[in-house]
Design a protein around this motif. Structure first.
Motif, PDB file in Angstrom:
ATOM      1  N   PRO A  28      38.341  50.327  36.969  1.00  0.00           N
ATOM      2  CA  PRO A  28      37.553  49.236  36.364  1.00  0.00           C
ATOM      3  C   PRO A  28      37.606  47.973  37.214  1.00  0.00           C
ATOM      4  N   LEU A  29      36.588  47.160  37.072  1.00  0.00           N
ATOM      5  CA  LEU A  29      36.555  45.858  37.727  1.00  0.00           C
ATOM      6  C   LEU A  29      37.775  45.057  37.283  1.00  0.00           C
ATOM      7  N   GLY A  30      38.440  44.424  38.221  1.00  0.00           N
ATOM      8  CA  GLY A  30      39.650  43.661  37.912  1.00  0.00           C
ATOM      9  C   GLY A  30      40.871  44.205  38.636  1.00  0.00           C
ATOM     10  N   ILE A  31      40.804  45.467  39.094  1.00  0.00           N
ATOM     11  CA  ILE A  31      41.900  46.027  39.870  1.00  0.00           C
ATOM     12  C   ILE A  31      41.841  45.458  41.279  1.00  0.00           C
ATOM     13  N   THR A  45      46.551  44.167  38.705  1.00  0.00           N
ATOM     14  CA  THR A  45      45.746  43.026  38.248  1.00  0.00           C
ATOM     15  C   THR A  45      46.518  41.737  38.507  1.00  0.00           C
ATOM     16  N   SER A  46      45.778  40.708  38.808  1.00  0.00           N
ATOM     17  CA  SER A  46      46.363  39.373  39.016  1.00  0.00           C
ATOM     18  C   SER A  46      47.530  39.412  40.001  1.00  0.00           C
ATOM     19  N   LEU A  47      47.305  40.033  41.144  1.00  0.00           N
ATOM     20  CA  LEU A  47      48.357  40.122  42.149  1.00  0.00           C
ATOM     21  C   LEU A  47      48.723  38.731  42.648  1.00  0.00           C
ATOM     22  N   PRO A  48      50.005  38.482  42.940  1.00  0.00           N
ATOM     23  CA  PRO A  48      50.427  37.144  43.361  1.00  0.00           C
ATOM     24  C   PRO A  48      49.845  36.761  44.714  1.00  0.00           C
ATOM     25  N   ARG A  49      49.502  35.503  44.849  1.00  0.00           N
ATOM     26  CA  ARG A  49      49.007  34.940  46.102  1.00  0.00           C
ATOM     27  C   ARG A  49      50.087  34.038  46.689  1.00  0.00           C
TER      28      ARG A  49
END
Length: 444
Positions: A28-31, A45-49
Motif C-alpha cells: 500500500p501507499l505509505g510504505i 512507515t515513517s522511517l526516521p530521517r
C-alpha cells in the motif's frame, strides 16, 4: 561525535510516497524504503530521517526492482559496429534495467575458455554504468574445459553457458550437446540453448539463393517455424535423457512453445525466454520501403520475425500463463548505414540477407514496452507482479543473483525503478542504481 554516530546509524536514502511492487505483491501507499550503503535496509512507515538522509519522493509512482536483462550482446567481435559496455549500459539504465548479463564468446579454434573470459572482463571493466555479469558461449567443449575449467568459472560467479544448434562457427552436434548437458547436471551450471535446425536453414538458404531470392525479407522464409520446432523438441529430449535443466532462448514459434509447455506439465525443468520483437513485430518489417528496399535489414534477427499476428498472440499467451521464465531483449544492434554493419548484406547493389549481421536493439525499450501492457485493467495482458517476475526476479533467480537482485526487500541491492504511467511520454520512469557498474558476484 554525535554527528558521526548519527551518520553511521541513519539511512543514506529514503524513498517515499510510492507504491512498491514486487514479484509477489503490491504494497500500500505509505510504505517507505530505507537504503544504507547501496543496500535496502528496511521497509516501513515513517522511517526516521537524519541530517544526511536524502529523500527521494516517488510522487505516487510505482516502484519496482531494477530490471535484469539476462540476454544482451555488448562488445562482441561479430558485431563491430554494435554497442560496447559504455553505450549499451547507458541505454540499459535509461530503460530501467540496472543489471545486464552479457556474453563472453569462445571460438571453435580455442581449446581453453579462460583467455576469452579474461578478455571480456577487460572489455567491460570500468566502462559500465550498470551492474553486469557474463554467460559463456561454448563452441568447443573439450573434456578439459568441462572437467577443469568450468568449476573454476563457477567459483568466479559465471554459472551459465550458451549453446548453439545453428550458425557454422558456433553450432554443436547432439553428441557435444549431450556431453555439456551431463556436465551441467554434475556441476550445476545453467544451460541456455539457441534452438534452430541448422540443416533445414542451410538447405532453404541455398535454394533461395539459387533462385535469386536474397533480399532481407527472405531471411524469414529461410528460417521457418519448423526449424525452431524440431530443434526445440530435440533439445528437450536430450535434456530429459540427461535429467538436466535448460533454458531455450528467444522463442518465436507457437508449436515450439507448446513443446516447452508440455514438458513443463510433465514436471521437467525446461525454461524458456522470449523477446520484445516476437511480441510486437511481423516479417512485413523485413520488406523495407519504396525509398530504401534494403531497410528491412534493420529487422533481421534469428529466429526471424514471424508472418502472422497469431504468432504474436501465441507469445503473449506464453508471457501471461507462465510458460516463459524470462523476458529478455537479445540486444544485438549493428549500425545500419555502415559498411561493417547491416550494409554487409548490400554489395554492388545486390542484397544478400545471409551476410546481414543478425540482431536488433532492445536493452532500452524491453521493460517500457512490457510495462505498457501490465496492470489490473481489463485491457492489461499481465499483472504487475508477473511483469516483475519476467523482467527482474526470475532471471535473477535463474542466474545466481537471488538475494542480491530482483526484489525490494532488506539485504537486496537498492536497484529501483520508479514508474509514472500517467505522465507524458518520455517521463514515465526513473532508474535508481544502488551500485556503480561493478561486476555482479554470483551472476550468470
Amino acid at each position: 561525535m554525535m554527528g558521526d554516530r548519527e551518520e553511521n546509524m541513519g539511512f543514506d536514502d529514503v524513498v517515499t510516497n510510492g507504491i512498491v511492487v514486487t514479484a509477489a505483491e503490491t504494497l500500500p501507499l505509505g510504505i517507505e524504503i530505507g537504503i544504507k550503503d547501496g543496500k535496502i535496509s528496511c521497509l516501513g512507515t515513517s522511517l526516521p530521517r537524519f541530517s544526511h538522509t536524502q529523500i527521494i519522493d516517488a510522487k505516487g509512482g510505482m516502484i519496482t526492482p531494477g530490471g535484469v536483462d539476462s540476454h544482451v550482446h555488448f562488445a562482441q567481435d561479430n558485431s563491430p559496429t554494435g554497442d560496447n559496455f559504455t553505450t549499451g549500459s547507458r541505454s540499459a539504465i535509461a530503460g530501467g534495467t540496472t543489471t545486464v548479463l552479457a556474453f563472453a564468446s569462445q571460438l571453435k579454434t580455442e581449446d581453453s575458455v579462460l583467455p576469452c573470459i579474461k578478455d571480456y572482463h577487460t572489455r567491460a571493466a570500468d566502462r559500465s554504468y550498470c551492474d553486469y555479469g557474463f554467460h559463456l558461449i561454448l563452441s568447443n567443449p573439450t573434456p578439459n574445459i568441462m572437467t577443469s575449467e568450468m568449476p573454476l568459472l563457477i567459483e568466479q560467479g559465471i554459472t551459465s553457458v550458451k549453446l548453439y544448434m545453428t550458425y557454422e562457427p558456433l553450432k554443436l552436434g547432439d553428441s557435444d550437446l549431450l556431453n555439456v548437458l551431463m556436465s551441467a547436471r554434475e556441476l550445476g551450471f545453467t544451460t541456455m540453448v539457441h534452438a534452430e535446425n541448422s540443416d533445414i536453414i542451410s538447405l532453404i538458404t541455398d535454394r533461395l539463393e539459387a533462385n535469386g531470392h536474397t533480399a532481407p525479407y527472405f531471411h524469414a522464409t529461410s528460417r521457418p517455424q519448423i526449424a525452431e520446432n524440431e530443434a526445440t523438441y530435440r533439445i528437450i529430449s536430450l535434456a530429459e535423457l540427461t535429467s538436466t535443466p535448460i533454458l531455450i532462448v528467444h522463442m518465436s514459434s507457437e508449436i515450439a512453445m507448446k513443446h516447452v509447455r508440455k514438458a513443463q506439465t510433465r514436471m521437467l525443468p525446461i525454461h524458456a525466454e522470449t523477446c520484445p520483437q516476437y511480441l510486437f513485430l511481423l516479417s512485413e518489417r523485413l520488406k523495407g520501403s519504396e525509398k530504401d528496399q534494403f531497410s528491412g535489414a534493420k529487422c533481421v534477427c534469428s529466429p526471424p520475425l514471424r508472418h502472422d499476428p497469431k504468432d504474436l498472440e501465441a507469445m503473449w499467451r506464453g508471457i501471461a500463463n507462465g510458460t516463459f521464465t524470462t523476458f529478455s531483449s537479445d540486444h544485438a544492434p549493428s549500425t545500419y548505414d555502415h559498411p561493417g554493419g547491416k550494409k554487409l548484406g548490400l554489395k554492388d547493389g545486390i542484397m544478400r540477407y545471409k551476410n546481414i549481421p543478425n540482431g536488433v536493439p532492445g536493452v532500452e525499450t524491453r521493460i517500457p514496452l512490457l510495462f505498457n501492457h501490465a496492470g489490473s485493467s481489463p485491457s492489461s495482458r499481465l499483472t504487475l507482479q508477473r511483469f516483475v517476475q519476467l523482467t527482474s526476479s526470475d532471471p535473477a533467480k535463474l542466474y545466481g543473483l537471488e538475494g542480491v537482485k530482483g526484489n525490494i526487500a532488506p539485504g537486496y541491492d537498492a536497484d529501483l525503478v520508479i514508474w509514472y504511467p500517467d505522465r507524458d511520454e518520455g517521463e514515465e520512469l526513473a532508474a535508481l542504481d544502488g551500485f556503480e557498474g561493478k561486476d555482479c558476484v554470483g551472476s550468470g
